[in-house]
Design a protein around this motif. Structure first.
Motif, short mmCIF file in Angstrom:
data_model
loop_
_atom_site.label_atom_id
_atom_site.label_comp_id
_atom_site.label_asym_id
_atom_site.label_seq_id
_atom_site.Cartn_x
_atom_site.Cartn_y
_atom_site.Cartn_z
N UNK A 29 0.82 -1.22 0.00
CA UNK A 29 0.00 0.00 0.00
C UNK A 29 0.85 1.27 0.00
N UNK A 30 2.15 1.15 -0.28
CA UNK A 30 3.02 2.32 -0.19
C UNK A 30 2.62 3.39 -1.20
N UNK A 113 -0.58 -4.30 3.55
CA UNK A 113 -1.81 -4.90 4.07
C UNK A 113 -1.57 -6.39 4.26
N UNK A 114 -1.66 -6.83 5.50
CA UNK A 114 -1.34 -8.21 5.86
C UNK A 114 -2.17 -9.19 5.05
N UNK A 115 -1.50 -10.20 4.53
CA UNK A 115 -2.20 -11.22 3.76
C UNK A 115 -2.35 -10.87 2.29
N UNK A 116 -1.85 -9.69 1.89
CA UNK A 116 -1.95 -9.31 0.49
C UNK A 116 -3.38 -9.18 0.03
N UNK A 132 -7.58 3.66 8.57
CA UNK A 132 -6.54 2.90 9.25
C UNK A 132 -5.16 3.50 9.00
N UNK A 133 -4.91 3.97 7.78
CA UNK A 133 -3.63 4.60 7.47
C UNK A 133 -3.51 5.97 8.15
N UNK A 142 4.06 0.80 8.41
CA UNK A 142 2.86 0.25 9.04
C UNK A 142 2.43 -1.00 8.29
N UNK A 143 1.96 -1.99 9.06
CA UNK A 143 1.33 -3.17 8.50
C UNK A 143 -0.12 -3.20 8.97
N UNK A 144 -1.04 -3.13 8.02
CA UNK A 144 -2.47 -3.17 8.37
C UNK A 144 -2.94 -4.61 8.43
N UNK A 145 -3.38 -5.03 9.59
CA UNK A 145 -3.96 -6.36 9.72
C UNK A 145 -5.42 -6.32 9.29
#
Length: 242
Positions: A29-30, A113-116, A132-133, A142-145
């Motif tokens: 998501x960068x 984003x976790x899990x793609x 969330x961001x 950041x890693x969004x779960x």
């Protein structure tokens, strides 16, 4: 810590360019985060009454529209963008150190984003991803779960119901002190997380008139871009208690 205030004042439009990196996999998501940071900066400047012109280099980001990001005024190479915008951008945003020189350079940290699971453009949660961001400093990775995006979606739904309920009550003056503090943080370092915390505290404050809550939420949403007034007139009243 970055201070951007001095770059928000001046004559004529402020030119901003977002340099979007190529995605490193489906959960990267960068690029979206670079565009989001540019979008928030543009909204902050516009709230001050100054016009903004935006450019974008790099690939398109499919989830940008779903995340409420306004399209760029010009696309292409830095030279093409400078020509189209009538001058070189004064602010450059990139996912890596910007080597083009000129103006203020903001480096936006990577986001995954976790899990793609994508960017929200297909499953309808683009604004939840945006929220969330926004809850994290743009300069920290950041890693969004999945849970974080779901929580953001529930928060959006709760706020929209509340705003729709508050809109049924007489309008009251907004909280100048809260808006001023939030704007100072945004102008100083794009501190969107602090603005979100202020809104959460305001929603829970039983001593503030609901008309004031409505006006304050609506004003700050002009920067946050979460469409918090979207359900006005479409849902039953009853959100006044948040």
């Amino acid at each position: 810590m970055l201070r951007i205030f001095d770059h928000l004042v001046g004559r004529g439009p402020l030119r901003i360019c977002a340099h979007v990196p190529s995605a490193d996999g489906p959960g990267d998501l960068t690029g979206l985060r670079v565009l989001l940071t540019a979008d928030v900066l543009a909204r902050v400047v516009e709230l001050r009454g100054r016009a903004v012109l935006t450019g974008r280099t790099g690939p398109e980001v499919p989830g940008a529209a779903a995340a409420g990001i306004h399209p760029a005024d010009a696309e292409g190479s830095p030279e093409e963008i400078a020509e189209a915008l009538g001058g070189p951008p004064a602010v450059q945003l990139s996912g890596r150190p910007y080597e083009g020189g000129g103006g203020l350079s903001l480096r936006v940290a990577e986001a995954v984003r976790e899990g793609g699971d994508g960017d929200g453009s297909e499953d309808g949660d683009g604004l939840a991803v945006r929220l969330a961001l926004l809850g994290q400093p743009y300069h920290r990775p950041v890693t969004l779960t999945a849970g974080a995006v779901q929580d953001a979606g529930r928060r959006l739904a709760r706020w929209r119901r509340a705003v729709a309920g508050w809109a049924e009550e007489p309008s009251k003056p907004l909280l100048d002190a809260l808006v001023r503090t939030a704007r100072e943080g945004l102008e100083d370092s794009l501190d969107t997380a602090a603005a979100l915390r202020a809104l959460e505290d305001l929603a829970a404050d039983g001593g503030v008139p609901v008309g004031t809550k409505f006006e304050t939420f609506a004003r700050l949403d002009r920067v946050l871009g979460l469409e918090l007034t979207r359900e006005i007139g479409t849902a039953p009243a009853g959100g006044a208690g948040a």
